[in-house]
Design a protein around this motif. Structure first.
Motif, PDB file in Angstrom:
ATOM      1  N   ILE A 261       4.635 -31.033 -31.637  1.00  0.00           N
ATOM      2  CA  ILE A 261       5.499 -30.337 -32.589  1.00  0.00           C
ATOM      3  C   ILE A 261       4.628 -29.887 -33.753  1.00  0.00           C
ATOM      4  N   ASP A 262       4.982 -28.772 -34.295  1.00  0.00           N
ATOM      5  CA  ASP A 262       4.258 -28.208 -35.419  1.00  0.00           C
ATOM      6  C   ASP A 262       5.223 -28.199 -36.596  1.00  0.00           C
ATOM      7  N   THR A 263       5.035 -29.146 -37.512  1.00  0.00           N
ATOM      8  CA  THR A 263       6.024 -29.315 -38.568  1.00  0.00           C
ATOM      9  C   THR A 263       5.876 -28.291 -39.680  1.00  0.00           C
ATOM     10  N   GLY A 264       4.817 -27.499 -39.623  1.00  0.00           N
ATOM     11  CA  GLY A 264       4.613 -26.545 -40.711  1.00  0.00           C
ATOM     12  C   GLY A 264       4.662 -25.104 -40.265  1.00  0.00           C
ATOM     13  N   PHE A 265       5.124 -24.862 -39.052  1.00  0.00           N
ATOM     14  CA  PHE A 265       5.136 -23.506 -38.493  1.00  0.00           C
ATOM     15  C   PHE A 265       3.743 -22.885 -38.640  1.00  0.00           C
ATOM     16  N   PHE A 266       2.815 -23.575 -38.007  1.00  0.00           N
ATOM     17  CA  PHE A 266       1.401 -23.276 -38.107  1.00  0.00           C
ATOM     18  C   PHE A 266       1.105 -22.010 -37.316  1.00  0.00           C
ATOM     19  N   GLY A 267       0.973 -20.884 -37.991  1.00  0.00           N
ATOM     20  CA  GLY A 267       0.828 -19.638 -37.264  1.00  0.00           C
ATOM     21  C   GLY A 267      -0.547 -19.022 -37.325  1.00  0.00           C
ATOM     22  N   MET A 268      -1.491 -19.689 -37.989  1.00  0.00           N
ATOM     23  CA  MET A 268      -2.776 -19.026 -38.209  1.00  0.00           C
ATOM     24  C   MET A 268      -3.657 -18.985 -36.978  1.00  0.00           C
ATOM     25  N   ALA A 269      -3.613 -20.018 -36.179  1.00  0.00           N
ATOM     26  CA  ALA A 269      -4.519 -20.077 -35.040  1.00  0.00           C
ATOM     27  C   ALA A 269      -3.967 -19.285 -33.867  1.00  0.00           C
ATOM     28  N   SER A 270      -4.869 -18.670 -33.114  1.00  0.00           N
ATOM     29  CA  SER A 270      -4.477 -17.954 -31.900  1.00  0.00           C
ATOM     30  C   SER A 270      -4.603 -18.925 -30.737  1.00  0.00           C
ATOM     31  N   ILE A 271      -3.507 -19.567 -30.429  1.00  0.00           N
ATOM     32  CA  ILE A 271      -3.488 -20.606 -29.409  1.00  0.00           C
ATOM     33  C   ILE A 271      -2.833 -20.053 -28.155  1.00  0.00           C
ATOM     34  N   THR A 272      -3.523 -20.173 -27.029  1.00  0.00           N
ATOM     35  CA  THR A 272      -2.983 -19.590 -25.797  1.00  0.00           C
ATOM     36  C   THR A 272      -2.202 -20.582 -24.955  1.00  0.00           C
ATOM     37  N   ASN A 273      -2.241 -21.844 -25.294  1.00  0.00           N
ATOM     38  CA  ASN A 273      -1.524 -22.829 -24.478  1.00  0.00           C
ATOM     39  C   ASN A 273      -0.470 -23.563 -25.300  1.00  0.00           C
ATOM     40  N   SER A 274       0.318 -22.792 -26.021  1.00  0.00           N
ATOM     41  CA  SER A 274       1.329 -23.391 -26.896  1.00  0.00           C
ATOM     42  C   SER A 274       2.715 -23.381 -26.269  1.00  0.00           C
ATOM     43  N   SER A 275       2.785 -23.122 -24.963  1.00  0.00           N
ATOM     44  CA  SER A 275       4.106 -22.908 -24.366  1.00  0.00           C
ATOM     45  C   SER A 275       4.982 -24.152 -24.398  1.00  0.00           C
ATOM     46  N   ALA A 276       4.391 -25.314 -24.471  1.00  0.00           N
ATOM     47  CA  ALA A 276       5.212 -26.523 -24.517  1.00  0.00           C
ATOM     48  C   ALA A 276       5.145 -27.170 -25.895  1.00  0.00           C
ATOM     49  N   SER A 277       5.048 -26.332 -26.909  1.00  0.00           N
ATOM     50  CA  SER A 277       5.061 -26.851 -28.271  1.00  0.00           C
ATOM     51  C   SER A 277       6.297 -26.315 -28.984  1.00  0.00           C
ATOM     52  N   ALA A 278       6.603 -26.933 -30.101  1.00  0.00           N
ATOM     53  CA  ALA A 278       7.767 -26.483 -30.852  1.00  0.00           C
ATOM     54  C   ALA A 278       7.453 -26.488 -32.340  1.00  0.00           C
ATOM     55  N   PRO A 279       7.578 -25.340 -32.994  1.00  0.00           N
ATOM     56  CA  PRO A 279       7.458 -25.357 -34.449  1.00  0.00           C
ATOM     57  C   PRO A 279       8.731 -25.931 -35.052  1.00  0.00           C
ATOM     58  N   LEU A 280       8.706 -27.215 -35.278  1.00  0.00           N
ATOM     59  CA  LEU A 280       9.926 -27.924 -35.664  1.00  0.00           C
ATOM     60  C   LEU A 280       9.694 -28.620 -36.989  1.00  0.00           C
ATOM     61  N   ASN A 281      10.390 -28.183 -38.016  1.00  0.00           N
ATOM     62  CA  ASN A 281      10.291 -28.923 -39.265  1.00  0.00           C
ATOM     63  C   ASN A 281      11.526 -29.800 -39.442  1.00  0.00           C
ATOM     64  N   SER A 282      11.563 -30.517 -40.530  1.00  0.00           N
ATOM     65  CA  SER A 282      12.619 -31.515 -40.698  1.00  0.00           C
ATOM     66  C   SER A 282      14.002 -30.885 -40.720  1.00  0.00           C
ATOM     67  N   PHE A 283      14.134 -29.746 -41.382  1.00  0.00           N
ATOM     68  CA  PHE A 283      15.449 -29.111 -41.482  1.00  0.00           C
ATOM     69  C   PHE A 283      15.909 -28.614 -40.113  1.00  0.00           C
ATOM     70  N   SER A 284      14.992 -27.995 -39.400  1.00  0.00           N
ATOM     71  CA  SER A 284      15.338 -27.520 -38.067  1.00  0.00           C
ATOM     72  C   SER A 284      15.717 -28.685 -37.164  1.00  0.00           C
ATOM     73  N   ALA A 285      14.956 -29.753 -37.249  1.00  0.00           N
ATOM     74  CA  ALA A 285      15.218 -30.910 -36.397  1.00  0.00           C
ATOM     75  C   ALA A 285      16.571 -31.532 -36.722  1.00  0.00           C
ATOM     76  N   ARG A 286      16.881 -31.609 -38.008  1.00  0.00           N
ATOM     77  CA  ARG A 286      18.171 -32.175 -38.388  1.00  0.00           C
ATOM     78  C   ARG A 286      19.315 -31.323 -37.872  1.00  0.00           C
ATOM     79  N   ASN A 287      19.200 -30.026 -38.060  1.00  0.00           N
ATOM     80  CA  ASN A 287      20.270 -29.137 -37.600  1.00  0.00           C
ATOM     81  C   ASN A 287      20.421 -29.182 -36.092  1.00  0.00           C
ATOM     82  N   LEU A 288      19.300 -29.240 -35.434  1.00  0.00           N
ATOM     83  CA  LEU A 288      19.342 -29.286 -33.977  1.00  0.00           C
ATOM     84  C   LEU A 288      20.016 -30.572 -33.506  1.00  0.00           C
ATOM     85  N   ALA A 289      19.649 -31.689 -34.114  1.00  0.00           N
ATOM     86  CA  ALA A 289      20.259 -32.968 -33.728  1.00  0.00           C
ATOM     87  C   ALA A 289      21.760 -32.936 -33.954  1.00  0.00           C
ATOM     88  N   GLN A 290      22.174 -32.359 -35.082  1.00  0.00           N
ATOM     89  CA  GLN A 290      23.606 -32.275 -35.375  1.00  0.00           C
ATOM     90  C   GLN A 290      24.328 -31.411 -34.349  1.00  0.00           C
TER      91      GLN A 290
END
Lengths: 477, 271
Positions: A171-200
């Motif tokens: 999980i990427d808690t800071g919406f880390f967009g600077m790096a050009s990553i080619t194998n990010s398909s199983a990652s999630a840019p998830l911060n605390s607010f998003s995670a809370r809303n999703l859980a709810q």
């Protein structure tokens, strides 16, 4: 210093208490004994213990933090000689590692003395030596290639024999967009607010089921459409695979209890990271830490540079927080989070000693990929050591031709050559650059691969068609 | 250099979707549906030919599925290489507005992800919808983010689409173009497009024979999918709904029937 030792003793006692308490009292007993362990983030313990419980927490400080502000400081003589900016106003002091190697630490660095055995210091780590940009060096930091590529973290989840992959690579808690990553398909840019809303939301609406007539039909269509050689078929195959992991992940995410009232961003992100670890939802977590209230880590301007001590102290407090939370939070009945988590803390590069044409006390600093300081600790890592060093330690030092070629203006410090047999830096002054003679990020990544048990063929090469970067074997716990 | 440190947004803003395609009418769909017949003979009703398909709804075992899913990749192949992206959040939102729901400035499908989900006027996507695929960045850093299928975006798409399907299907209960609000949210949120209402109306009589007719089912299929999928997809769906829901009520059946279309790869994935 006395207080530091007291804190250390307390640290050991708390960690021992986790083990002893769980062995004798069980989770509930320990929770009663150490209430704070259960109160932070409402973390649910992992119910069973597994051999492959191993996570990576990467803390990224974007912007290029000056290595001299923490564990690779320069004596004031360098400032007096007009070479190195320094706004700490005090002589740095020696920090000696358990391996006998030492470095100079500022007061901000020394503030971490109480947790010195939680991590080892890697100084003089070369980054992308021929690129000065943030993006290229961030790419290099996480992929080994200035132009981007495969982030090492997903391989910790997918290329370890006998380890069951977790639903998410990281999980990427800071919406880390600077790096050009080619194998990010199983990652999630998830911060605390998003995670809370999703859980709810997952609690309010029935999450994706393991099996139901309609879900089975949907999966059957994914399979049927995977019967081809094109990108669409490949995506259908991925949908099929993902839809089988999704129910487990939905339940794991549904159980997250995120306290978004926590104002400390590091604590907030740590709570989220530890919860997804405890749920075994993700192999890793990437936390970005932005220190300073309107103070730039990227201190090109003299005002920001003058506030580096303030910023370094904030970084040190964040490091304290990271290790304290990992140490004090139980993962399961016998282990703390620190027992199952490898920690990597770093930035994309260090900074120049000064800028040309400005008075030393009115200068900002620019990018310096010829050195970096990285902290590494946690599971699989021997803490307390100092590995590597950088040159230009005194005004009189004769620099190597490699240094003066890469830094003709002599504004930078550079990692010293490194002997991988003795695991010590050397004072050799080579005339030509051979990355195998230096401590590079490649070796740091391969050391992480090594402690996770990633297949050797995944290890980073020193350069294109070159040999694999050597593992820092002395760091193995 | 400036870094964005936080993108948590706490209010829902208006949506502005550009480059909309012209809405196709249900009459045109019905005409083409007639031309396509039952659609189970391999004829193409989408714009792309695909390979012959043979799995029309069997419950696949996990082992077979995993073997199938692992096929495109080798150990040396980057995971993202050669895999199509999702259409993405904005495109899916546009499809839903074009085909099913009357566009209203205060509503977008991100609503179903609990409100922290919107696009602002400049088409930036933030919050949970950002996990569903979107364009982001400037210059050399720009690109389509989070477009590859993975467990978390499948969780999110299922969450979103199952909620949308329930709302769309609730039109059958009231006959109103504006479905009643769900218990867990305030006020009516969506108004169905006339074409979609016309398409779903015959199927509301489920499990009556008329509702199970080729014409009624193709009308609903095309109202949602338009011509994005081959006829084999419609054939598989038709067989599935007729066999699985033959004795169920419309209220029980329609949400699943719609979900099966909305989660179809031809609806979700770029081509």
């Amino acid at each position: 210093m006395c207080n530091n030792h007291d804190n250390k003793a307390q640290t050991i006692n708390r960690r021992a208490a986790v083990r002893l308490g769980f062995n004798t009292l069980g989770a509930a007993g320990v929770a009663a004994m150490l209430p704070s362990m259960r109160s932070r983030g409402g973390l649910a313990l992992a119910e069973t213990s597994r051999a492959d419980d191993h996570f990576l927490l990467q803390v990224m400080i974007p912007g290029g933090l000056d290595a001299t502000s923490l564990f690779d400081a320069r004596p004031l003589a360098m400032t007096a000689a007009g070479l190195q900016t320094n706004h700490f106003g005090a002589e740095p002091t020696t920090w000696t590692g358990t391996n006998g190697e030492s470095c100079l630490a500022t007061s901000a660095g020394q503030s971490l003395h109480n947790i010195r055995n939680d991590f080892s210091i890697l100084n003089g780590v070369l980054m992308a030596t021929t690129f000065d940009g943030h993006d290229q060096n961030t790419n290099y930091f996480v992929t080994g290639n200035p132009f981007g590529g495969e982030y090492f973290l997903p391989h910790l989840n997918n290329d370890v024999p006998n380890a069951r992959p977790m639903p998410l690579d990281y999980i990427d808690t800071g919406f880390f967009g600077m790096a050009s990553i080619t194998n990010s398909s199983a990652s999630a840019p998830l911060n605390s607010f998003s995670a809370r809303n999703l859980a709810q939301r997952l609690t309010a609406v029935a999450p994706i089921p393991e099996s139901s007539p309609v879900m089975n039909f949907i999966r059957a269509r994914y399979m049927a459409n995977a019967n081809g050689g094109g990108k669409f078929s490949a995506a259908s195959a991925e949908l099929n695979r993902a839809s089988r992991k999704a129910p487990e992940l939905a339940v794991q995410l549904q159980g997250l209890e995120i306290d978004t009232s926590e104002e400390d961003r590091v604590r907030q992100s740590m709570n989220l990271a530890m919860q997804v670890f405890a749920a075994r939802a993700s192999r890793g977590a990437l936390i970005q830490f932005f220190p300073g209230n309107n103070v730039q880590v990227d201190a090109h301007d003299p005002v920001s540079n003058a506030r580096q001590p303030e910023l370094a102290n904030e970084v040190a407090r964040a490091i304290q927080t990271v290790f304290a939370m990992l140490r004090e939070t139980p993962f399961d009945a016998t282990r703390s989070m620190l027992d199952v988590t490898t920690v990597l803390i770093g930035t994309e590069f260090s900074r120049t000693m000064r800028q040309l044409g400005l008075a030393i006390d009115a200068s900002g600093t620019d990018h310096n990929p010829l050195t970096n300081t990285i902290l590494i600790g946690g599971k699989g890592i021997r803490g307390g050591m100092v590995l590597g060093a950088s040159d230009y330690a005194t005004p009189e030092e004769t620099l190597s031709r490699v240094h003066t070629t890469l830094d003709p203006a002599r504004l930078k410090i550079m990692g010293r050559t490194f002997d991988f047999e003795t695991m010590r830096s050397t004072t050799a002054t080579p005339a030509s650059f051979n990355p195998g003679q230096y401590l590079t990020m490649n070796s740091v990544a391969n050391t992480i691969y090594d402690v996770f048990g990633v297949k050797t063929e995944r290890h980073w090469l020193l350069e294109r068609n070159g040999s694999r970067a050597r593992v820092l074997t002395s760091l193995r716990a | 250099m400036t870094f964005l440190s936080d993108r948590n947004i706490t209010e829902v803003r208006n949506v502005s979707i550009f480059h909309r395609t012209t809405t196709a009418s249900i009459l045109l769909a019905a005409t083409l549906a007639t031309a396509c017949g039952s659609g189970n003979d391999g004829q193409i009703i989408g714009r792309k030919q695909t390979l012959e398909l043979n799995n029309n709804g069997a419950d696949p075992t996990g082992e077979d599925a995993n073997r199938e899913a692992a096929r495109p990749l080798t150990s040396d192949t980057p995971i993202n290489e050669g895999i199509a992206n999702y259409r993405g959040y904005l495109a899916i939102n546009a499809l839903v507005m074009d085909r099913m729901i009357v566009e209203q400035p205060w509503f977008n499908i991100g609503y179903y992800l609990n409100g922290f989900s919107f696009s602002s006027g400049d088409d930036t996507v933030e919050g949970l919808p950002a996990l569903l695929g979107h364009y982001e960045g400037n210059g050399l850093d720009s690109g389509f983010r989070n477009g590859k299928p993975n467990a978390i975006n499948v969780v999110l798409y299922h969450l979103l689409m199952s909620s949308l399907a329930v709302d769309l299907a609730s039109r059958c209960a009231t006959g109103s173009p504006t479905p009643p609000p769900a218990p867990d949210r305030p006020g009516p949120m969506i108004t169905l497009r006339p074409e979609f209402r016309a398409a779903i109306a015959p199927v509301c009589a489920w499990p009556e024979t008329t509702a199970m007719s080729d014409e009624a089912l193709l009308g609903l299929w095309l109202a949602v999918m338009k011509f994005d999928a081959p006829s084999t997809e419609f054939a598989a769906w038709k067989e599935f709904v007729r066999s699985e829901y033959s004795s169920r009520t419309a209220a029980e059946s329609l949400p699943d029937m719609l979900l099966a279309i909305l989660m179809n790869p031809h609806f979700l994935i770029q081509k």
